[in-house]
Design a protein around this motif. Structure first.
Motif, short mmCIF file in Angstrom:
data_model
loop_
_atom_site.label_atom_id
_atom_site.label_comp_id
_atom_site.label_asym_id
_atom_site.label_seq_id
_atom_site.Cartn_x
_atom_site.Cartn_y
_atom_site.Cartn_z
N ASP A 79 128.80 51.12 56.63
CA ASP A 79 129.20 51.99 57.74
C ASP A 79 128.21 51.89 58.90
N ILE A 80 126.94 51.80 58.57
CA ILE A 80 125.92 51.66 59.62
C ILE A 80 126.07 50.33 60.34
N LYS A 81 126.31 49.26 59.60
CA LYS A 81 126.50 47.94 60.20
C LYS A 81 127.72 47.92 61.11
N ALA A 82 128.77 48.65 60.73
CA ALA A 82 129.97 48.70 61.56
C ALA A 82 129.66 49.32 62.92
N VAL A 83 128.77 50.33 62.94
CA VAL A 83 128.36 50.94 64.20
C VAL A 83 127.56 49.94 65.03
N LEU A 84 126.68 49.21 64.39
CA LEU A 84 125.82 48.29 65.11
C LEU A 84 126.58 47.10 65.70
N LYS A 85 127.78 46.84 65.20
CA LYS A 85 128.58 45.73 65.73
C LYS A 85 129.01 45.97 67.18
N LEU A 106 120.36 59.31 52.96
CA LEU A 106 120.29 57.85 53.07
C LEU A 106 119.03 57.36 52.35
N ASN A 107 119.16 56.25 51.64
CA ASN A 107 117.98 55.71 50.98
C ASN A 107 117.11 54.94 51.97
N LYS A 108 115.97 54.47 51.50
CA LYS A 108 115.01 53.82 52.39
C LYS A 108 115.61 52.59 53.07
N LYS A 109 116.34 51.78 52.32
CA LYS A 109 116.93 50.57 52.88
C LYS A 109 117.93 50.91 53.98
N GLN A 110 118.74 51.95 53.76
CA GLN A 110 119.73 52.35 54.77
C GLN A 110 119.03 52.86 56.03
N SER A 113 117.62 50.01 58.12
CA SER A 113 118.59 49.21 58.86
C SER A 113 118.77 49.69 60.31
N LEU A 114 118.28 50.90 60.60
CA LEU A 114 118.40 51.46 61.95
C LEU A 114 117.19 51.14 62.83
N LEU A 115 116.11 50.67 62.23
CA LEU A 115 114.84 50.58 62.95
C LEU A 115 114.91 49.69 64.20
N GLU A 116 115.42 48.48 64.06
CA GLU A 116 115.38 47.53 65.16
C GLU A 116 116.18 48.01 66.37
N CYS A 117 117.39 48.52 66.12
CA CYS A 117 118.24 48.93 67.24
C CYS A 117 117.72 50.20 67.91
N ILE A 118 117.03 51.04 67.15
CA ILE A 118 116.42 52.23 67.76
C ILE A 118 115.20 51.83 68.57
N GLU A 119 114.44 50.86 68.04
CA GLU A 119 113.23 50.39 68.72
C GLU A 119 113.55 49.79 70.08
N ASP A 120 114.62 48.98 70.17
CA ASP A 120 114.93 48.32 71.45
C ASP A 120 115.86 49.15 72.34
N GLY A 121 116.27 50.34 71.87
CA GLY A 121 117.06 51.23 72.70
C GLY A 121 118.56 50.93 72.73
N TYR A 138 112.09 58.11 56.07
CA TYR A 138 111.19 56.96 56.08
C TYR A 138 110.25 57.05 57.29
N ASN A 139 108.97 56.86 57.05
CA ASN A 139 107.95 57.12 58.06
C ASN A 139 108.14 56.28 59.33
N ALA A 140 108.55 55.01 59.16
CA ALA A 140 108.72 54.15 60.34
C ALA A 140 109.86 54.67 61.22
N LEU A 141 110.89 55.21 60.61
CA LEU A 141 112.00 55.79 61.39
C LEU A 141 111.55 57.11 62.02
N LEU A 142 110.81 57.88 61.27
CA LEU A 142 110.33 59.16 61.77
C LEU A 142 109.44 58.99 63.00
N SER A 143 108.63 57.93 63.02
CA SER A 143 107.71 57.71 64.13
C SER A 143 108.43 57.33 65.42
N ARG A 144 109.68 56.94 65.32
CA ARG A 144 110.46 56.55 66.50
C ARG A 144 111.33 57.70 67.03
N CYS A 145 111.20 58.86 66.41
CA CYS A 145 112.02 60.02 66.79
C CYS A 145 111.14 61.23 67.05
#
Length: 424
Positions: A79-85, A106-110, A113-121, A138-145
Motif C-alpha cells: 500500500d505504501i509503494k502504491a502511494v509512492l508510485k 507499522l513495522n520497522k521495514k514499513q 520505506s518512507l525515509l527517502e521520499c520524506i527526506e527529498d520532500g 523508528y528513530n530515523a523517521l522520527l528525526s525527519r518529523c
C-alpha cells in the motif's frame, strides 16, 4: 450506512476543533505554520478522541496536495509503494500528502520505506499515534518529523463538543434534541477527556430518547445508564496504564493518601489488580523501607488477602495498605544503597573476597599468610568485632547512610555506641 455521530459531525476547520488550544489558538506556531500553506512532516501523539485525526484531515484536505490515506492497522508495504508510485506523475504534480493513522502498527521495514521520499520532500507525511512515538516509531523517521502532543480534553472542551452535536442533531432530526443541563455536564465529565466516546454515548441515547413537548428529551438518568463504565481511559499496554501506576506510586511516596486512593480506585475499576498489588509492594520496600521495616510483611499480608478474595472485596485490604504506606515515615536509604552497590559490581569494581570470609580452610603453599583468621562476631562483646568484610579494592566504601527517621537514627545511635564512634 449507519455512520457514527463522531464521524458525521467531524469539524471542517481548525476553528471548529474542540480543545488543543496550545496548538490551535490564534498566534500559536502550529496554527501559523498550517495557515502558511507549507506543511512540514508531522507526527501527532496523544490519547484517542482528542482530535488528532480530525486536525490531520483538515490540514490534508486544505493543502492542495494529492491526498492518500492509510491506516497502520490494515496497510502493508504494498500500500505504501502504491502511494509512492504517484511521485513524478501528473497525479502528484501538486505534491503528495500521506496521512498515516495509527503509524505505531507499522513495522520497522514499513516505516523505513518512507525515509527517502520524506527526506527529498517528494512526500509530506502526517502521522498520528496513541502511543509514545519515541518508543514506537523508528528513530530515523522520527528525526525527519516534528512531534506535536495532543492532550486529553477538559470537561469544558467535551461539553462544547456535545452542545455543537446537539445543535446539529436538532437540524438533522427535524425536531429539537434537548439535553438537561445536569445530563450534559455529567456526560462531559464521564468521557475521560475523549470527545469521540462522549459522542458515541450521545448517539446511542438520542436513538432511544422519548419525544415530549420540547422534542427528543435526554435526561441525566438516561446518560448514566450508558456511561457507567466509560469514564476512565485505560490500556494495560499503553501510556495511560503507565501514567496511572506512576501517579499511584508517586502519590504514596509523596504521602498524599487521597491521591493514592484515587489512583488505586482507577486501577481497580479497570480490573488491574496485579498492577495495584505490585506497585504497592514496591512502594513499601522502596519508599518506606527502613523508616518502618515492619510495613513490608504487613503490606505483603494485605496483598495476599486481596489476591485471595479478588475484586471487588480486594479493594478493602488494598485501601488499608495504601493508606498505611502513604501515611508512614519515608526512607529510601536501602534503595540508594543497593543501587550504589550494583553500580560498583556492574562497573567491575569487585576484587577477591577477603581470606577470612572465604569458605575454605586450607591455604596453598604460596600463601603469604596462612590460616583463615576469621573472627566469629558472637565471641566478642556486644556480638561485634572490627574486621574487614569488603574486598581490598572497596574496603573504605560506604553504600549505606542512615536515614533521618526515628527507626534508622535509633539504629545509628546503637552502632555508634557499640563501635565507639559516639566518643570520637
Amino acid at each position: 450506512m449507519n455512520e457514527p455521530l463522531a464521524q458525521r459531525l467531524r469539524p471542517k476547520t481548525l476553528a471548529d476543533v474542540c480543545g488543543q488550544q496550545h496548538l490551535l489558538a490564534e498566534g500559536q506556531v502550529f496554527r501559523r505554520t498550517i495557515e502558511s500553506g507549507r506543511i512540514p512532516n508531522m507526527i501527532f501523539y496523544g490519547p484517542s478522541g482528542t482530535g488528532k485525526t480530525t486536525v490531520a484531515r483538515i490540514i490534508a484536505e486544505n493543502s492542495g496536495m494529492t491526498l492518500h490515506k492509510l491506516n497502520g492497522t490494515s496497510c502493508g508495504t504494498g500500500d505504501i509503494k502504491a502511494v509512492l508510485k504517484d511521485i513524478g506523475t501528473l497525479a502528484g504534480a501538486g505534491g503528495i500528502l500521506l496521512y498515516l493513522d495509527e503509524i505505531q502498527y507499522l513495522n520497522k521495514k514499513q516505516q523505513q520505506s518512507l525515509l527517502e521520499c520524506i527526506e527529498d520532500g517528494s512526500v509530506t507525511l502526517i502521522a498520528s499515534t496513541t502511543e509514545n512515538p519515541y518508543f514506537y516509531i523508528y528513530n530515523a523517521l522520527l528525526s525527519r518529523c516534528t512531534v506535536f502532543e495532543f492532550k486529553s480534553l477538559s470537561a469544558a472542551d467535551v461539553e462544547r463538543g456535545i452542545r455543537n452535536a446537539l445543535k446539529k442533531l436538532s437540524e438533522s432530526e427535524s425536531q429539537p434534541v434537548v439535553m438537561d443541563e445536569d445530563a450534559c455536564a455529567y456526560l462531559a465529565e464521564s468521557a475521560g477527556g475523549d470527545l469521540r466516546k462522549a459522542l458515541g454515548c450521545l448517539d446511542f441515547v438520542v436513538t432511544a430518547a422519548p419525544v415530549d413537548g420540547t422534542g427528543k428529551h435526554i435526561t441525566l438518568e438516561m446518560i448514566q445508564q450508558v456511561t457507567r463504565r466509560t469514564a476512565m481511559r485505560y490500556d494495560r499496554d499503553g501510556d495511560d496504564h503507565y501514567d496511572i501506576v506512576s501517579a499511584y506510586q508517586k502519590s504514596m511516596r509523596g504521602s498524599d493518601p487521597n491521591a493514592a486512593l484515587h489512583y488505586l480506585a482507577r486501577l481497580l475499576e479497570a480490573g488491574d489488580l496485579p498492577s495495584a498489588c505490585r506497585r504497592l509492594m514496591v512502594c513499601a520496600c522502596e519508599d518506606v523501607g527502613l523508616a518502618y521495616p515492619q510495613i513490608i510483611p504487613i503490606v505483603k499480608a494485605a496483598v495476599d488477602a486481596a489476591n485471595m478474595v479478588g475484586l471487588p472485596e480486594a479493594r478493602l485490604p488494598l485501601a488499608d495498605a495504601v493508606l498505611l504506606v502513604a501515611t508512614s515515615p519515608k526512607s529510601n536509604s536501602a534503595h540508594d544503597a543497593i543501587n550504589a552497590a550494583i553500580a560498583d559490581v556492574q562497573a567491575g569494581r569487585t576484587g577477591p573476597i577477603p581470606r577470612q570470609l572465604q569458605n575454605k580452610h586450607f591455604d596453598g603453599e604460596d600463601a603469604a599468610v596462612k590460616g583463615q583468621n576469621y573472627k566469629y562476631a558472637h565471641d566478642y562483646e556486644n556480638h561485634w568485632v572490627d574486621q574487614q568484610y569488603l574486598p581490598d579494592l572497596l574496603k573504605d566504601v560506604k553504600y549505606y547512610t542512615f536515614g533521618d527517621n526515628r527507626a534508622e537514627q535509633a539504629a545509628r545511635a546503637y552502632w555508634a555506641k557499640i563501635k565507639g564512634e559516639d566518643k570520637l
